[in-house]
Enzyme design. Structure first.
Site, mmCIF file in Angstrom:
data_model
loop_
_atom_site.group_PDB
_atom_site.id
_atom_site.type_symbol
_atom_site.label_atom_id
_atom_site.label_comp_id
_atom_site.label_asym_id
_atom_site.label_seq_id
_atom_site.Cartn_x
_atom_site.Cartn_y
_atom_site.Cartn_z
ATOM 1 N N SER A 119 1.983 14.627 1.597
ATOM 2 C CA SER A 119 2.744 13.852 0.610
ATOM 3 C C SER A 119 3.397 14.828 -0.355
ATOM 4 C CB SER A 119 1.768 12.950 -0.146
ATOM 5 O OG SER A 119 2.393 12.417 -1.302
ATOM 6 N N TYR B 66 -5.808 10.930 -4.671
ATOM 7 C CA TYR B 66 -4.836 10.927 -3.564
ATOM 8 C C TYR B 66 -4.151 12.295 -3.484
ATOM 9 C CZ TYR B 66 -0.775 9.500 -0.738
ATOM 10 O OH TYR B 66 0.205 9.415 0.226
HETATM 11 N N1 LIG Z 1 4.795 5.333 2.582
HETATM 12 C C1 LIG Z 1 5.136 6.380 1.852
HETATM 13 O O1 LIG Z 1 6.089 6.319 1.065
HETATM 14 C C2 LIG Z 1 4.369 7.673 1.969
HETATM 15 C C3 LIG Z 1 4.791 8.778 1.216
HETATM 16 C C4 LIG Z 1 4.101 9.993 1.340
HETATM 17 C C5 LIG Z 1 3.025 10.077 2.208
HETATM 18 N N2 LIG Z 1 2.616 8.984 2.939
HETATM 19 C C6 LIG Z 1 1.488 9.142 3.869
HETATM 20 O O2 LIG Z 1 1.907 8.650 5.146
HETATM 21 C C7 LIG Z 1 0.792 8.078 5.835
HETATM 22 C C8 LIG Z 1 1.103 6.647 6.242
HETATM 23 O O3 LIG Z 1 1.361 5.888 5.062
HETATM 24 P P1 LIG Z 1 1.816 4.354 5.099
HETATM 25 O O4 LIG Z 1 2.652 4.154 3.905
HETATM 26 O O5 LIG Z 1 2.324 4.007 6.466
HETATM 27 O O6 LIG Z 1 0.392 3.626 4.832
HETATM 28 P P2 LIG Z 1 -0.109 2.138 5.131
HETATM 29 O O7 LIG Z 1 1.045 1.239 5.466
HETATM 30 O O8 LIG Z 1 -1.007 1.744 4.017
HETATM 31 O O9 LIG Z 1 -0.992 2.332 6.469
HETATM 32 C C9 LIG Z 1 -2.199 3.049 6.419
HETATM 33 C C10 LIG Z 1 -2.895 2.956 7.760
HETATM 34 O O10 LIG Z 1 -4.175 3.601 7.671
HETATM 35 C C11 LIG Z 1 -5.213 2.715 8.133
HETATM 36 N N3 LIG Z 1 -6.463 3.060 7.451
HETATM 37 C C12 LIG Z 1 -6.718 3.082 6.120
HETATM 38 N N4 LIG Z 1 -8.001 3.415 5.898
HETATM 39 C C13 LIG Z 1 -8.591 3.625 7.112
HETATM 40 C C14 LIG Z 1 -9.904 3.978 7.547
HETATM 41 N N5 LIG Z 1 -10.917 4.187 6.677
HETATM 42 N N6 LIG Z 1 -10.148 4.115 8.875
HETATM 43 C C15 LIG Z 1 -9.139 3.896 9.772
HETATM 44 N N7 LIG Z 1 -7.890 3.548 9.416
HETATM 45 C C16 LIG Z 1 -7.608 3.408 8.113
HETATM 46 C C17 LIG Z 1 -4.633 1.325 7.799
HETATM 47 O O11 LIG Z 1 -5.197 0.255 8.545
HETATM 48 P P3 LIG Z 1 -6.510 -0.595 8.039
HETATM 49 O O12 LIG Z 1 -6.229 -0.979 6.612
HETATM 50 O O13 LIG Z 1 -6.600 -1.737 8.988
HETATM 51 O O14 LIG Z 1 -7.643 0.345 8.184
HETATM 52 C C18 LIG Z 1 -3.170 1.514 8.198
HETATM 53 O O15 LIG Z 1 -3.045 1.424 9.607
HETATM 54 C C19 LIG Z 1 -0.401 8.208 4.893
HETATM 55 O O16 LIG Z 1 -1.126 9.372 5.195
HETATM 56 C C20 LIG Z 1 0.254 8.331 3.520
HETATM 57 O O17 LIG Z 1 -0.593 8.981 2.610
HETATM 58 C C21 LIG Z 1 3.264 7.798 2.832
#
Ligand SMILES: NC(=O)c1ccc[n+]([C@@H]2O[C@H](COP(=O)([O-])OP(=O)(O)OC[C@H]3O[C@@H](n4cnc5c(N)ncnc54)[C@H](OP(=O)(O)O)[C@@H]3O)[C@@H](O)[C@H]2O)c1
Length: 242
Positions: A143, A156
């Site tokens: 991130s 985070y």
């Molecule tokens: N979106 C952004 O703008 C952004 C920016 C910078 C970095 N990121 C990074 O990109 C990645 C994806 O982000 P996203 O925005 O797509 O997140 P998201 O929509 O919240 O999806 C997170 C995923 O992780 C799973 N998860 C969470 N806790 C878990 C656990 N204990 N065991 C197994 N699975 C788990 C969730 O499913 P369940 O809830 O069913 O477990 C879901 O499939 C992350 O690493 C995030 O930090 C995102």
């Protein structure tokens, strides 16, 4: 011919958001994909979307912060597909947007467990498959706040700094077995986590998860065979190569 034909990819947190978009992109390039997350219902829905683009997909519900569940997932992938060539450590939670003075210890521990310790557990288990075959690619989701800290990103940000550091440590340890490890900051993308972090933001101003996937395909494929221990920014990468 897909760029990932014959490859097997495990994508953690592949049930929605960026993880699901990466799984779809890999399936389109010919990889067999395996997705995991905690909730079975969303995994089932994501698997149907991946099948709809003609991809081979398996899934399994698991909480990756538990070592026993990590072992079960990796065993299942190997049982279903015979091996693992690509691991995308994407699963993550946001935690509270609070300053350190108000950050609860329980939330601190939970965010570090899911965002850093689980990534270590999955990596350790998958390396047990990749090292004997002397082949593998690992991509860790970082991130912007894993490179420059900002107020109210607490555990985070600390965990993502850890992800950046662990990426370099593991990359150095496994290079002799032809295994590559890189980190990617996807940048802000239109997902549930982003909406939780910025509730007042208009989601339509953000790139979709699908738009940030090209760097993940590049890092998983042979075009990047010399690249390891590096940190990428999905948006810069897009500007540079497209
Ligand atoms: N979106 C952004 O703008 C952004 C920016 C910078 C970095 N990121 C990074 O990109 C990645 C994806 O982000 P996203 O925005 O797509 O997140 P998201 O929509 O919240 O999806 C997170 C995923 O992780 C799973 N998860 C969470 N806790 C878990 C656990 N204990 N065991 C197994 N699975 C788990 C969730 O499913 P369940 O809830 O069913 O477990 C879901 O499939 C992350 O690493 C995030 O930090 C995102």
């Amino acid at each position: 011919m897909g760029r990932l034909d014959g490859k097997v990819a495990l994508i953690t947190g592949g049930s929605r958001g960026i993880g699901k978009a990466i799984a779809v992109a890999y399936a389109r390039e010919g990889a067999k994909v395996f997705i995991c997350a905690r909730k079975a219902a969303s995994l089932k829905k994501a698997a149907a979307e991946i099948r709809a683009v003609g991809g081979a997909v398996r899934w399994c519900a698991a909480d990756l912060s538990k070592a026993r569940e990590v072992k079960r997932v990796v065993r299942q992938v190997v049982h279903d597909y015979g091996t693992i060539h690509i691991l995308v450590n994407n699963a993550s939670i946001l935690g509270p947007r609070e300053p350190i003075t108000r950050y609860p210890l329980s939330a601190w521990a939970e965010v570090l467990k899911v965002n850093l310790t689980a990534l270590f557990l999955v990596t350790r288990e998958v390396l047990g498959v990749m090292i004997p075959q002397r082949d593998g690619v690992i991509v860790n989701l970082s991130s912007g706040v894993g490179r420059i800290g900002k107020a109210r990103w607490g555990a985070y940000a600390a965990a993502k700094f850890g992800v950046e550091g662990l990426t370099q440590v593991v990359a150095d340890e496994v290079k002799e077995w032809n295994i590559r490890v890189n980190a990617v900051n996807p940048g802000g993308a239109r997902t549930a986590m982003r909406a939780q972090a910025y509730p007042d933001e208009e989601p339509l101003t953000l790139p979709t998860p699908e738009e940030v996937t090209p760097v993940f395909v590049y890092l998983a494929g042979d075009e990047s065979r010399e690249i390891t221990g590096r940190s990428f920014d999905a948006r810069d990468w897009l500007k540079k190569f497209n």
